[in-house]
Design a protein around this motif. Structure first.
Motif, mmCIF file in Angstrom:
data_model
loop_
_atom_site.group_PDB
_atom_site.id
_atom_site.type_symbol
_atom_site.label_atom_id
_atom_site.label_comp_id
_atom_site.label_asym_id
_atom_site.label_seq_id
_atom_site.Cartn_x
_atom_site.Cartn_y
_atom_site.Cartn_z
ATOM 1 N N ASN A 80 0.836 -1.054 -0.002
ATOM 2 C CA ASN A 80 -0.287 -0.250 0.220
ATOM 3 C C ASN A 80 1.003 0.872 -0.101
ATOM 4 O O ASN A 80 0.578 2.210 -0.294
ATOM 5 C CB ASN A 80 -0.884 0.069 1.110
ATOM 6 C CG ASN A 80 -2.364 -1.199 1.510
ATOM 7 O OD1 ASN A 80 -2.644 -0.667 -0.139
ATOM 8 N ND2 ASN A 80 -1.899 -1.614 1.679
ATOM 9 N N LYS A 81 2.135 1.166 0.320
ATOM 10 C CA LYS A 81 2.737 2.414 0.738
ATOM 11 C C LYS A 81 3.306 2.927 -0.889
ATOM 12 O O LYS A 81 3.002 3.995 -0.862
ATOM 13 C CB LYS A 81 3.828 1.542 1.729
ATOM 14 C CG LYS A 81 3.207 2.304 3.197
ATOM 15 C CD LYS A 81 4.454 2.042 4.352
ATOM 16 C CE LYS A 81 3.786 2.497 5.425
ATOM 17 N NZ LYS A 81 2.771 2.043 6.028
ATOM 18 N N CYS A 82 4.182 1.879 -1.475
ATOM 19 C CA CYS A 82 4.457 2.130 -2.458
ATOM 20 C C CYS A 82 3.374 2.289 -3.578
ATOM 21 O O CYS A 82 3.756 2.942 -4.417
ATOM 22 C CB CYS A 82 4.685 0.737 -3.003
ATOM 23 S SG CYS A 82 4.408 0.039 -4.218
ATOM 24 N N ALA A 83 2.182 2.215 -3.748
ATOM 25 C CA ALA A 83 0.640 2.718 -4.633
ATOM 26 C C ALA A 83 0.251 3.361 -4.254
ATOM 27 O O ALA A 83 0.688 4.316 -5.282
ATOM 28 C CB ALA A 83 -0.185 1.402 -3.963
ATOM 29 N N ALA A 84 0.894 4.343 -3.055
ATOM 30 C CA ALA A 84 0.137 5.708 -2.403
ATOM 31 C C ALA A 84 1.522 6.322 -3.092
ATOM 32 O O ALA A 84 1.337 7.619 -3.560
ATOM 33 C CB ALA A 84 0.238 5.765 -1.580
ATOM 34 N N GLN A 85 2.366 6.109 -2.951
ATOM 35 C CA GLN A 85 3.715 7.254 -3.305
ATOM 36 C C GLN A 85 3.641 7.126 -5.566
ATOM 37 O O GLN A 85 3.539 7.862 -5.460
ATOM 38 C CB GLN A 85 5.568 6.350 -3.246
ATOM 39 C CG GLN A 85 5.718 6.734 -1.786
ATOM 40 C CD GLN A 85 7.056 6.424 -1.660
ATOM 41 O OE1 GLN A 85 7.973 6.449 -2.286
ATOM 42 N NE2 GLN A 85 7.269 6.499 -0.277
ATOM 43 N N LEU A 86 3.626 5.919 -6.154
ATOM 44 C CA LEU A 86 2.888 5.989 -7.189
ATOM 45 C C LEU A 86 1.838 6.879 -7.677
ATOM 46 O O LEU A 86 2.559 7.879 -8.136
ATOM 47 C CB LEU A 86 3.115 4.371 -7.368
ATOM 48 C CG LEU A 86 2.903 4.227 -9.446
ATOM 49 C CD1 LEU A 86 4.410 5.088 -9.603
ATOM 50 C CD2 LEU A 86 2.977 2.643 -9.557
ATOM 51 N N ARG A 87 0.793 6.983 -6.777
ATOM 52 C CA ARG A 87 -0.448 7.724 -6.905
ATOM 53 C C ARG A 87 0.433 8.950 -6.693
ATOM 54 O O ARG A 87 -0.298 9.265 -8.045
ATOM 55 C CB ARG A 87 -1.396 7.582 -5.925
ATOM 56 C CG ARG A 87 -2.318 7.833 -5.950
ATOM 57 C CD ARG A 87 -3.477 7.458 -7.457
ATOM 58 N NE ARG A 87 -4.030 9.347 -7.217
ATOM 59 C CZ ARG A 87 -5.712 9.305 -7.307
ATOM 60 N NH1 ARG A 87 -6.204 8.204 -6.683
ATOM 61 N NH2 ARG A 87 -5.955 9.540 -7.642
ATOM 62 N N GLN A 88 1.362 9.594 -5.595
ATOM 63 C CA GLN A 88 1.608 11.197 -5.957
ATOM 64 C C GLN A 88 2.489 11.514 -7.039
ATOM 65 O O GLN A 88 2.312 12.496 -7.534
ATOM 66 C CB GLN A 88 2.187 10.925 -4.317
ATOM 67 C CG GLN A 88 2.606 12.451 -4.783
ATOM 68 C CD GLN A 88 3.223 12.442 -3.066
ATOM 69 O OE1 GLN A 88 2.603 11.794 -2.307
ATOM 70 N NE2 GLN A 88 3.547 13.963 -2.749
ATOM 71 N N VAL A 89 3.143 10.325 -7.352
ATOM 72 C CA VAL A 89 4.334 10.718 -8.907
ATOM 73 C C VAL A 89 3.043 10.928 -9.991
ATOM 74 O O VAL A 89 3.552 11.640 -11.073
ATOM 75 C CB VAL A 89 4.910 9.638 -8.835
ATOM 76 C CG1 VAL A 89 5.579 9.838 -10.589
ATOM 77 C CG2 VAL A 89 6.131 9.572 -7.789
ATOM 78 N N ALA A 90 2.182 9.771 -9.787
ATOM 79 C CA ALA A 90 0.787 9.797 -11.267
ATOM 80 C C ALA A 90 0.377 11.069 -11.092
ATOM 81 O O ALA A 90 -0.076 11.712 -12.439
ATOM 82 C CB ALA A 90 0.600 8.625 -11.642
ATOM 83 N N ASP A 91 -0.096 11.651 -10.427
ATOM 84 C CA ASP A 91 -0.803 12.818 -9.968
ATOM 85 C C ASP A 91 0.455 14.008 -10.279
ATOM 86 O O ASP A 91 -0.073 14.619 -11.481
ATOM 87 C CB ASP A 91 -0.881 12.939 -8.094
ATOM 88 C CG ASP A 91 -1.992 12.590 -8.443
ATOM 89 O OD1 ASP A 91 -2.636 11.806 -9.030
ATOM 90 O OD2 ASP A 91 -2.682 12.549 -6.757
ATOM 91 N N GLY A 92 1.577 13.594 -10.442
ATOM 92 C CA GLY A 92 2.500 14.987 -10.170
ATOM 93 C C GLY A 92 2.868 14.595 -12.087
ATOM 94 O O GLY A 92 2.833 15.816 -12.776
#
Ligand SMILES: Cc1cc2nc3c(=O)[nH]c(=O)nc-3n(C[C@H](O)[C@H](O)[C@H](O)COP(=O)(O)O)c2cc1C
Length: 179
Positions: free
Chosen positions: A115-127
């Protein structure tokens, strides 16, 4: 579908194939596996910033064409030390506009589903102005699997099939809305 792990002995191709098999069974979308091992993308040889899209190196241009040709992206990635693997970040950072507005399904896996990696990836994808699908399947691996034990995705990840179907269904709906 992009495989997030390039590690020797990785599980990623096995989990990626399982995801694609489910996806193919529930949509008519076409899926191609992109293995970052096949993409040599040095971190330091493009003098311009990716957002300008003026690439000097053939490998960056080829990567740009590959991602541009995709209607949407599925990333299947393990969690490494609460984040996602460096080669995946590197592959993302090589481009910018090519990712913009693309629908993205994030499938993570790890001891607690990643979940933590998914949350980080989600943030980068938003960027990167990607359109991340709300349902993010998180496949939990047992200690035995993490230690190199046998894996049978159909048996071991059966409780995640519905979530993967849900995410792919949301992807298809989002892509149809965009037409
Ligand atoms: C460098 C490294 C860091 C890891 N960190 C985590 C972690 O933070 N959380 C977790 O649940 N699993 C962690 N693991 C275990 C991985 O989830 C597991 O090894 C998985 O199989 C890795 O994916 P791969 O085999 O496709 O590379 C880590 C594994 C490696 C190699």
């Amino acid at each position: 579908m992009i495989l997030g792990s390039t590690r020797a002995g990785r599980l990623c191709p096995t989990i990626g194939k399982w995801v694609i098999d489910i996806a193919r069974s529930c949509t008519s979308l076409d899926f191609e596996t992109i293995d970052l091992r096949d993409w040599h993308l040095p971190t330091d040889d493009e003098p311009g910033i990716p957002a300008l899209g003026k690439y000097e190196k053939d490998h960056t241009r080829a990567w740009s064409r590959k991602i541009s040709s995709a209607a949407a992206i599925v990333i299947v990635t393990p969690q490494y030390n609460w984040g996602y693997p460096a080669p995946l970040k590197n592959a993302l950072d090589h481009l910018y506009r090519e990712w913009n507005d693309k629908s993205l399904v994030i499938v993570s896996y790890g001891g607690h589903g990643g979940n933590k990696c998914a949350a980080q990836l989600r943030q980068v994808a938003d960027g990167l102005h990607m359109r991340t699908i709300k349902t993010m399947p998180a496949i939990d691996l047992t200690d035995e699997i993490i230690k190199g034990g046998p894996v049978d995705p159909v048996r071991d990840f059966a409780n995640h099939v519905e979530t993967v179907r849900q995410a792919i269904g949301e992807l298809e709906a989002q892509m149809q809305q965009a037409l």
